[in-house]
Design a protein around this motif. Sequence first.
Motif, short mmCIF file in Angstrom:
data_model
loop_
_atom_site.label_atom_id
_atom_site.label_comp_id
_atom_site.label_asym_id
_atom_site.label_seq_id
_atom_site.Cartn_x
_atom_site.Cartn_y
_atom_site.Cartn_z
N LYS A 106 14.62 24.49 -3.43
CA LYS A 106 15.07 25.02 -4.72
C LYS A 106 15.22 23.83 -5.65
O LYS A 106 15.79 22.81 -5.28
CB LYS A 106 16.42 25.73 -4.57
N ILE A 107 14.70 23.95 -6.85
CA ILE A 107 14.72 22.85 -7.80
C ILE A 107 15.71 23.14 -8.92
O ILE A 107 15.68 24.21 -9.52
CB ILE A 107 13.32 22.62 -8.41
N ASP A 108 16.59 22.19 -9.20
CA ASP A 108 17.52 22.28 -10.32
C ASP A 108 17.04 21.27 -11.36
O ASP A 108 17.25 20.06 -11.22
CB ASP A 108 18.94 21.96 -9.86
N THR A 109 16.37 21.73 -12.38
CA THR A 109 15.76 20.84 -13.37
C THR A 109 16.80 20.06 -14.17
O THR A 109 16.48 19.04 -14.75
CB THR A 109 14.84 21.61 -14.32
N GLY A 110 18.05 20.51 -14.19
CA GLY A 110 19.09 19.81 -14.93
C GLY A 110 19.86 18.81 -14.09
O GLY A 110 20.70 18.09 -14.61
N SER A 156 18.88 15.01 -6.13
CA SER A 156 18.39 16.11 -5.32
C SER A 156 18.94 15.97 -3.90
O SER A 156 19.40 14.90 -3.51
CB SER A 156 16.87 16.11 -5.26
#
Length: 66
Positions: free
Chosen positions: A10-14, A18
């Motif tokens: 799952k990627i959290d762009t903000g 990571s």
Amino acid sequence: DLQIEHVKAKIDTGALTSALHAYFLEPFIKRRRRWVRFGVHHYQSHNRTNSICEVPVTDESCSGYV
């Protein structure tokens, strides 16, 4: 760099950092440097497809989980 062909993420762009879920952590010394060895499952709830990775320690953090 970990030579992992596929891993579900799952990627959290903000986010500024990571995380990667590892199912074991094993610190060790290699060439007088701190390293860590850990296992990664490529797919969630699929124990047959995994990779064992070794990387130098660059930072440490405590998430509060044990």
